[in-house]
Design a protein around this motif. Sequence first.
Motif, PDB file in Angstrom:
ATOM      1  N   HIS A   7       3.037   1.909  -1.956  1.00 11.43           N
ATOM      2  CA  HIS A   7       3.336   2.267  -3.348  1.00 11.43           C
ATOM      3  C   HIS A   7       2.088   2.606  -4.152  1.00 11.43           C
ATOM      4  O   HIS A   7       2.173   2.850  -5.357  1.00 11.43           O
ATOM      5  CB  HIS A   7       4.153   1.156  -4.005  1.00 11.43           C
ATOM      6  N   THR A   8       0.920   2.607  -3.506  1.00 18.11           N
ATOM      7  CA  THR A   8      -0.266   3.086  -4.214  1.00 18.11           C
ATOM      8  C   THR A   8      -0.112   4.593  -4.437  1.00 18.11           C
ATOM      9  O   THR A   8       0.544   5.296  -3.662  1.00 18.11           O
ATOM     10  CB  THR A   8      -1.566   2.804  -3.441  1.00 18.11           C
ATOM     11  N   ILE A   9      -0.718   5.046  -5.537  1.00 16.93           N
ATOM     12  CA  ILE A   9      -0.569   6.451  -5.927  1.00 16.93           C
ATOM     13  C   ILE A   9      -1.661   7.286  -5.247  1.00 16.93           C
ATOM     14  O   ILE A   9      -2.850   7.003  -5.397  1.00 16.93           O
ATOM     15  CB  ILE A   9      -0.680   6.602  -7.460  1.00 16.93           C
ATOM     16  N   LEU A  27       0.807  -1.221   0.000  1.00 14.50           N
ATOM     17  CA  LEU A  27       0.000   0.000   0.000  1.00 14.50           C
ATOM     18  C   LEU A  27       0.839   1.270   0.000  1.00 14.50           C
ATOM     19  O   LEU A  27       0.375   2.324  -0.421  1.00 14.50           O
ATOM     20  CB  LEU A  27      -0.963  -0.003   1.191  1.00 14.50           C
TER      21      LEU A  27
END
Lengths: 323, 323
Positions: A170-172, A168
């Motif tokens: 690395h979620t944008i 999570l």
Amino acid sequence: MSLIDLSKQIAIGIDIGGTNTKFGLVNHRGEILAKGSIKTEEYKEVEDFIDALYTNIKPLIDEASHNTTLDGIGVGAPNANYFKGTIELAPNLPWKGVVPFAELMKEKFGVPCKMTNDANAAALGEMMFGAARGMKDFIMITLGTGVGSGIISGGNLIYGHDGFAGELGHTIVKPGGRKHWSTGSEGSLEAYASATGIAITAKKFRAEFPDSMLNQYPEESINSKTVFECAEKGDPTAIEVFRYTGQKLGEALANFVMFSSPEAILLFGGVIKAGDFLLKPAKLHMERNLLPIFRSKVKLVFSELDEADAAILGASALVWENK
Amino acid sequence: MSLIDLSKQIAIGIDIGGTNTKFGLVNHRGEILAKGSIKTEEYKEVEDFIDALYTNIKPLIDEASHNTTLDGIGVGAPNANYFKGTIELAPNLPWKGVVPFAELMKEKFGVPCKMTNDANAAALGEMMFGAARGMKDFIMITLGTGVGSGIISGGNLIYGHDGFAGELGHTIVKPGGRKHWSTGSEGSLEAYASATGIAITAKKFRAEFPDSMLNQYPEESINSKTVFECAEKGDPTAIEVFRYTGQKLGEALANFVMFSSPEAILLFGGVIKAGDFLLKPAKLHMERNLLPIFRSKVKLVFSELDEADAAILGASALVWENK
């Protein structure tokens, strides 16, 4: 008699980090009976590393073994694959390629070895021994140098089809936003809500506000700890650093809630020392972005585990998962 | 003999929509043996609605019953709660408040009734009878008037602690972006990737490009179908409408992948008729926003189920879930 005395069962929990590897003998109550550590980076060959673990851990087992049974070994490590028992292409560890770590451990120690990444292990630890006891649906977010996560759904960790679920950090959260120093992605949660991200924000904000107390520190001292010191003294720029970070975190948390509808989100790691400076804006912006059906239902709480022990406890919990 | 002949077991699948309710008798191979529909909106009282269902479905059961066993009823409905068997505060259905629908159905039909929201049911249908047969980790996204989702992890639907998990259409893809016509949230996936969202984008883009073919249609005819017609004829503005939509969808999908690491993402619903105009930019922007560890691994595919039957099949699959 054939009844199993749970209090006599122990597991070894091992937390492998880029610099240090910590280990401990843990019982079913989450008490660490003995612990120690070795320097990860001193062992260029994984076999030497495992030999060193054995040399250090064996005496602890022997000491405890007159009245206990060793159920197995749990390992939390970066880029660890739960399904294959491997460590794969971990950039911060000395061993290159795909390392069959669990198999090597099993051969050396003679007991089963399970492994997963450190944030997943931390989530299991919280469920078994910490603030998430009794919960079947929660998300653990670790806010440290990076941002990690472990997702528990229906009482089980979400591993995904390849064992790598739950990234999570690395979620944008802001498409086209801040470029990540390592992955190159633009606008990831980690780029804002990690300790590294907070330092970047603080350096940017203090340049815009010459009056800020943050300008009294040399460049290399700007980190989430010094920002917290300034925020506590009432520096508006420092407070704004955490508010901005909290907003990004809260917006991300709202998306996570609409994914798995957890009972709680647990926050863990060095960054949470910022306390309400971070938690209040995070909660505000989480609630603001939720569908009404999810509002005022999700607890946003700090971990109850001692940070020094949590990684060992979490790794040991892997041994008893689903038992 | 005591062996159960699976081919003789049937389930009733019911799909409740705001206008129509469709139902069918389904066998274990996913064949619809008989089907029908009634008008949802004609029944102001839920009891009358259930009476009408019974009157219509009973003859179908009787006809099939000489050589089959009815295992149960599965219902897909908006705002259906899996754990409680209720329909809660559904804005597009005639029955207000919290309706104990499963209980009422069980009393009337004398067999167990399970329910969940329509997108979750569709995901189960894909796993049992469609493109996701044999998969244990995938995400189903329905792109219709709205954007729905069902998430399968480790072979099970993710329900969350309250039964409402999987509202991916309402995750925010552009903070501070387009205001949603109904929820009021800013920048949700549904605001861009639903048929409604595509129409809004098309109206905006055609105003900016007076030469676009889209300007040959009256305002009320602008929808994903007419945009597709123009795109097929090579209209750059219409193609850009789908490219823009695909980008937003792809960015959202990347975040979903980093959550549950699915083997595949299945797209379903009227909007997918746009085909590659939508799929190619969606795939590009999904891959672009993924951590390297997830790249080129996730299949992005269209549903294989006939759209007219999928909702009934999906609802019936609920009866056999975890059996």
